[in-house]
Write an enzyme that holds these catalytic residues in place. Structure first.
Site, PDB file in Angstrom:
ATOM      1  N   ASP A  10       0.874  -1.157   0.000  1.00 34.93           N
ATOM      2  CA  ASP A  10       0.000   0.000   0.000  1.00 34.93           C
ATOM      3  C   ASP A  10       0.919   1.216   0.000  1.00 34.93           C
ATOM      4  O   ASP A  10       2.129   1.097   0.232  1.00 34.93           O
ATOM      5  CB  ASP A  10      -0.896  -0.020   1.232  1.00 34.93           C
ATOM      6  CG  ASP A  10      -1.998   1.030   1.188  1.00 34.93           C
ATOM      7  OD1 ASP A  10      -2.252   1.609   0.118  1.00 34.93           O
ATOM      8  OD2 ASP A  10      -2.605   1.272   2.241  1.00 34.93           O
ATOM      9  N   ASP A  12      -0.038   4.897   1.356  1.00 36.34           N
ATOM     10  CA  ASP A  12      -0.194   5.708   2.563  1.00 36.34           C
ATOM     11  C   ASP A  12      -0.085   4.846   3.811  1.00 36.34           C
ATOM     12  O   ASP A  12      -0.812   3.879   3.984  1.00 36.34           O
ATOM     13  CB  ASP A  12      -1.555   6.419   2.568  1.00 36.34           C
ATOM     14  CG  ASP A  12      -1.697   7.411   1.434  1.00 36.34           C
ATOM     15  OD1 ASP A  12      -0.691   8.001   1.023  1.00 36.34           O
ATOM     16  OD2 ASP A  12      -2.826   7.594   0.936  1.00 36.34           O
TER      17      ASP A  12
END
Length: 181
Positions: A10, A12
């Site tokens: 991912d 963030d």
């Protein structure tokens, strides 16, 4: 048994520490619309599940939908587009982690719900050359665009997108692995 060929991350909160820019941007939009703001640390709980959910979590009870909510989302998106890299940086050891994973023969990818038009420039500036593919959210959440599908196909990666649910765990595993060698 399927051989692992790629490690997905991912963006963030996994690869990059983006919480300050997210918080400043949502707080800007809230303040602009006369709503109370929150400390940066609160956004560690608000973030996740996309921009609209984050803004919704920051909104006061009883105002989490409707015209005011849509205005706050629009103000956030406009501000964040200009300020998404003001304070954002890769987490410590992440560049080395990605290098080690690539040295081990794995392809690397970022799969994020951050809009594709924001994710790619952010990775290109913060971690150039570290990922084989960067896939962000397109207009229809949950679907790859034709261009993204071609990008994955051309990357020669066979990706099990179900495993994307475990990307944070993989990142933690490899961080710990790096510390042990």
């Amino acid at each position: 048994m399927t051989q692992i060929k790629a490690v997905l991350f991912d963006l963030d909160g996994t690869v990059n520490d983006t919480v300050t820019d997210l918080a400043v941007s949502v707080n800007y939009a809230l303040n602009k619309n006369g709503l109370p703001t929150h400390p940066v640390d609160a956004y560690k709980l608000f973030a996740g599940n996309g921009m609209r959910v984050m803004v919704q979590r920051a909104m006061p009870e009883g105002q989490k939908e409707g015209d005011l909510f849509e205005q706050v989302v629009a103000d956030y998106a406009e501000y964040y587009a200009l300020h998404s890299m003001d304070n954002t940086k890769p987490y410590d050891d992440v560049p080395e982690l990605i290098d080690k994973i690539r040295e081990m023969g794995y392809k690397t990818a970022v799969v994020t719900n951050k809009p594709d038009v924001q994710a790619k420039p952010l990775i290109e500036q913060m971690l150039p050359g570290k990922f084989d593919v960067v896939i962000g959210q397109m207009v229809k959440a949950g679907y790859l665009s034709k261009e993204q599908g071609e990008e994955l196909k051309n990357s020669e990666m066979v990706l099990d997108f179900h495993s994307a649910d475990h990307k944070a765990g993989l990142a933690t595993y490899f961080r710990e692995y790096l510390r042990s060698v």
